[in-house]
Motif scaffolding. Structure first.
Motif, mmCIF file in Angstrom:
data_model
loop_
_atom_site.group_PDB
_atom_site.id
_atom_site.type_symbol
_atom_site.label_atom_id
_atom_site.label_comp_id
_atom_site.label_asym_id
_atom_site.label_seq_id
_atom_site.Cartn_x
_atom_site.Cartn_y
_atom_site.Cartn_z
ATOM 1 N N ALA A 347 -20.533 -1.358 -19.144
ATOM 2 C CA ALA A 347 -21.641 -0.595 -19.896
ATOM 3 C C ALA A 347 -23.148 -1.049 -19.260
ATOM 4 O O ALA A 347 -23.961 -0.231 -19.003
ATOM 5 N N PHE A 348 -23.177 -2.563 -18.992
ATOM 6 C CA PHE A 348 -24.337 -3.164 -18.566
ATOM 7 C C PHE A 348 -24.533 -2.567 -17.168
ATOM 8 O O PHE A 348 -25.802 -2.205 -16.859
ATOM 9 N N GLY A 349 -23.574 -2.661 -16.242
ATOM 10 C CA GLY A 349 -23.717 -2.403 -14.826
ATOM 11 C C GLY A 349 -23.976 -0.664 -14.607
ATOM 12 O O GLY A 349 -25.098 -0.360 -13.882
ATOM 13 N N SER A 350 -23.540 0.087 -15.485
ATOM 14 C CA SER A 350 -23.583 1.371 -15.340
ATOM 15 C C SER A 350 -25.136 1.684 -15.957
ATOM 16 O O SER A 350 -26.018 2.499 -15.221
ATOM 17 N N ALA A 351 -25.571 1.135 -16.870
ATOM 18 C CA ALA A 351 -26.977 1.267 -17.511
ATOM 19 C C ALA A 351 -28.141 0.766 -16.313
ATOM 20 O O ALA A 351 -29.079 1.626 -16.273
ATOM 21 N N VAL A 352 -27.851 -0.273 -15.648
ATOM 22 C CA VAL A 352 -28.899 -0.779 -14.823
ATOM 23 C C VAL A 352 -28.798 0.109 -13.633
ATOM 24 O O VAL A 352 -29.899 0.564 -12.949
ATOM 25 N N GLN A 353 -27.649 0.452 -13.188
ATOM 26 C CA GLN A 353 -27.631 1.611 -12.054
ATOM 27 C C GLN A 353 -28.500 2.762 -12.322
ATOM 28 O O GLN A 353 -29.405 3.302 -11.569
ATOM 29 N N GLN A 354 -28.281 3.322 -13.450
ATOM 30 C CA GLN A 354 -29.028 4.695 -13.770
ATOM 31 C C GLN A 354 -30.451 4.453 -14.135
ATOM 32 O O GLN A 354 -31.216 5.363 -13.871
ATOM 33 N N ALA A 355 -30.674 3.134 -14.700
ATOM 34 C CA ALA A 355 -32.227 3.056 -14.877
ATOM 35 C C ALA A 355 -33.000 2.895 -13.527
ATOM 36 O O ALA A 355 -34.205 3.339 -13.656
ATOM 37 N N ILE A 356 -32.424 2.212 -12.571
ATOM 38 C CA ILE A 356 -33.313 1.913 -11.434
ATOM 39 C C ILE A 356 -32.944 3.029 -10.302
ATOM 40 O O ILE A 356 -33.340 3.003 -9.054
ATOM 41 N N ASP A 357 -31.922 3.982 -10.473
ATOM 42 C CA ASP A 357 -31.789 4.880 -9.395
ATOM 43 C C ASP A 357 -32.644 5.594 -8.945
ATOM 44 O O ASP A 357 -32.581 5.953 -7.576
ATOM 45 N N ASP A 358 -33.595 6.212 -9.584
ATOM 46 C CA ASP A 358 -34.812 7.047 -9.121
ATOM 47 C C ASP A 358 -35.904 6.047 -8.877
ATOM 48 O O ASP A 358 -36.614 5.551 -9.704
ATOM 49 N N PRO A 359 -36.404 5.888 -7.546
ATOM 50 C CA PRO A 359 -37.412 5.224 -7.290
ATOM 51 C C PRO A 359 -38.760 5.571 -7.928
ATOM 52 O O PRO A 359 -39.547 4.516 -8.495
ATOM 53 N N GLY A 360 -39.067 6.757 -8.243
ATOM 54 C CA GLY A 360 -40.158 7.151 -9.019
ATOM 55 C C GLY A 360 -40.180 6.741 -10.404
ATOM 56 O O GLY A 360 -41.304 6.957 -11.012
ATOM 57 N N GLU A 361 -39.249 6.385 -11.034
ATOM 58 C CA GLU A 361 -38.977 6.046 -12.507
ATOM 59 C C GLU A 361 -38.846 4.528 -12.650
ATOM 60 O O GLU A 361 -38.444 4.047 -13.717
ATOM 61 N N ARG A 362 -38.602 3.817 -11.562
ATOM 62 C CA ARG A 362 -38.052 2.289 -11.442
ATOM 63 C C ARG A 362 -39.002 1.415 -12.362
ATOM 64 O O ARG A 362 -38.665 0.708 -13.137
ATOM 65 N N LEU A 363 -40.498 1.573 -12.344
ATOM 66 C CA LEU A 363 -41.514 0.756 -12.857
ATOM 67 C C LEU A 363 -41.388 1.059 -14.349
ATOM 68 O O LEU A 363 -41.386 0.047 -15.211
ATOM 69 N N PRO A 364 -41.456 2.200 -15.019
ATOM 70 C CA PRO A 364 -41.099 2.373 -16.238
ATOM 71 C C PRO A 364 -39.964 1.835 -16.970
ATOM 72 O O PRO A 364 -39.827 1.249 -17.940
ATOM 73 N N ALA A 365 -38.963 2.028 -16.046
ATOM 74 C CA ALA A 365 -37.361 1.548 -16.442
ATOM 75 C C ALA A 365 -37.661 0.011 -16.472
ATOM 76 O O ALA A 365 -37.097 -0.449 -17.451
ATOM 77 N N VAL A 366 -38.354 -0.645 -15.651
ATOM 78 C CA VAL A 366 -38.413 -2.150 -15.487
ATOM 79 C C VAL A 366 -39.215 -2.652 -16.853
ATOM 80 O O VAL A 366 -38.495 -3.532 -17.614
ATOM 81 N N VAL A 367 -40.164 -2.003 -17.157
ATOM 82 C CA VAL A 367 -40.829 -2.305 -18.462
ATOM 83 C C VAL A 367 -40.000 -2.133 -19.548
ATOM 84 O O VAL A 367 -40.110 -3.086 -20.474
ATOM 85 N N THR A 368 -39.381 -0.898 -19.519
ATOM 86 C CA THR A 368 -38.529 -0.676 -20.774
ATOM 87 C C THR A 368 -37.508 -1.884 -21.068
ATOM 88 O O THR A 368 -37.028 -2.450 -22.063
ATOM 89 N N PHE A 369 -36.895 -2.168 -19.820
ATOM 90 C CA PHE A 369 -35.590 -3.151 -19.883
ATOM 91 C C PHE A 369 -36.215 -4.530 -20.138
ATOM 92 O O PHE A 369 -35.637 -5.114 -21.008
ATOM 93 N N LEU A 370 -37.258 -5.079 -19.813
ATOM 94 C CA LEU A 370 -38.026 -6.282 -19.881
ATOM 95 C C LEU A 370 -38.289 -6.378 -21.592
ATOM 96 O O LEU A 370 -38.059 -7.696 -22.108
ATOM 97 N N VAL A 371 -39.111 -5.294 -22.061
ATOM 98 C CA VAL A 371 -39.356 -5.405 -23.616
ATOM 99 C C VAL A 371 -37.969 -5.542 -24.320
ATOM 100 O O VAL A 371 -37.927 -6.332 -25.412
#
Length: 405
Positions: A347-371
């Protein structure tokens, strides 16, 4: 999503008729894999939000009973191999949230609020559309951040207690190599052996009275911290990581899940199990394929039997709820968290893949992940909520100018 059930697919109708025992066995396997693969995650989550061992055992039993009854009802009514499971990502949210304002009664109140939101999704389509507007990258990044601390448990466990945790990890790795479907259940078996050896060598004992399954009801209370910091994230990950993928997986096998009835049944089931400690039930996602695939029965029109069998088997497995909790109580400290972490690797691997799959959405996803991974709680509200808020704010700031252009 359609509210009406389409006719089951005709694929396989001309194949030689398999014995009825085939879909029945497929259902038993589905229930076994589902329960043994993630019960440790559920117990870890319930313990984190304040449940006693008896209340955690009650919650596990309530989940088995409600998801079993829901599977039987939906599969029989719509003649489809639709299966219902507990929310494993939701249990991870509980584990990451920890104790909330008001303790265990407030957590139970949050479970009831989650049930209300699931029912509202069925009755008020606008809520479903609002959830759909949350970018999948941010929703999955929040889930990945919640899962990270749990997935680290096997690593830290090997360092803390290598003789207890290493056998579990080795058995899991061999299972992934030779029997992927059974990798996590085999890791649980290895953990049970480790616990047995620990009991024998230390002289620990288990009171036979605690092995009897029973429901332990709690009067719920409502607190702002529990509703915002627990109920909302629990609802969101249950919808985004279980219900929506569950519909997609069933569609891939030619079945159109009746959305509104499914949400009504799982919402009512969640409400019925909440005061006994059950956090949430939902459409099965990954395990759904075990009952809906051609392996369950060449005749797609008979695979609904696998759904009924899954539900009946889940109810029977509920009888082991107290024994599983007793096993957890006497286990070496690092073993059960390690099993829970291993169960969440995929589940973690799938979530990470979907979170960063779109380069245009990557930075908001990284912030979400870190928080989310930080585990910070502000004003009594858990990190999962603040992660979602932070990701949406960052995304909005980055997209405003581009949207106008």
């Amino acid at each position: 999503m359609s509210d009406a059930a389409d006719s089951p697919p005709d694929a396989g109708a001309t194949e030689p008729r398999a014995p009825l025992s085939r879909p029945i066995v497929a259902g038993i396997v589905t229930a076994l894999v589902g329960v043994t693969s993630s019960f440790a995650v559920v117990l870890t989550g319930l313990d984190a939000v304040g449940a006693t061992p008896a209340q955690a055992a009650s919650g596990l039993l309530a989940l088995c009973l409600t998801m079993g009854a829901a599977s039987i009802l939906i599969a029989w009514r719509y003649r489809m191999p639709i299966t219902v499971a507990w929310s494993t990502p939701g249990a991870a949210v509980l584990a990451a949230t920890g104790s909330v304002e008001g303790g265990w009664p407030a957590a139970v109140g949050a479970f009831l609020v989650t049930a209300g939101l699931i029912l509202l999704t069925a009755l008020w389509p606008q809520l479903g559309r609002l959830i759909a507007r949350i970018p999948p990258s941010i929703a999955q990044a929040m889930l990945a951040g919640v899962l990270l601390p749990l997935c680290l448990a096997p690593v830290t466990g090997i360092v803390a207690d290598p003789w207890a945790v290493a056998p579990v990890v080795i058995v899991w790795l061999l299972g992934v190599r030779f029997a992927p479907r059974w990798a996590v259940p085999l890791a649980f078996v290895a953990a049970a052996v480790v616990v047995g050896v620990h009991v024998v060598t230390t002289g620990a004992s288990i009171d036979p009275g605690v092995l009897i399954p029973r429901l332990d009801f709690t009067v719920p209370t409502l607190t702002l911290g529990a509703v915002v910091g627990l109920a909302l994230p629990l609802f969101l990950v249950t919808m985004a990581s279980q219900n929506v993928p569950g519909v997609a997986i069933m569609r891939s096998f030619g079945y159109e899940v009746p959305w509104r009835p499914a949400m009504l049944v799982t919402g009512v089931g969640t409400a019925l199990g909440a005061t006994a400690g059950g956090h949430a039930i939902n459409l099965a996602a990954i395990s759904a394929a075990l009952a809906a695939a051609p392996d369950a029965d060449p005749d797609a029109r008979r695979r609904w039997v696998a759904g009924v069998s899954t539900g009946a088997s889940g109810i029977v497995l509920g009888g082991l709820s107290a024994a599983l909790v007793a096993l957890v109580v006497v286990a070496p400290e690092a073993v059960i968290p390690a099993v829970a972490g291993i169960a969440l690797f995929a589940a973690f691997g799938s979530a990470v893949q979907q979170a960063i799959d779109d380069p245009g959405e990557r930075l908001p996803a990284v912030v979400t992940f870190l928080v989310a991974a930080s585990g910070v709680a502000i004003a009594g509200v858990s990190a999962a909520f603040w992660a979602l808020a932070a990701g949406l704010v960052v995304r909005e700031v980055l997209h405003v100018g581009r949207r106008r252009t």
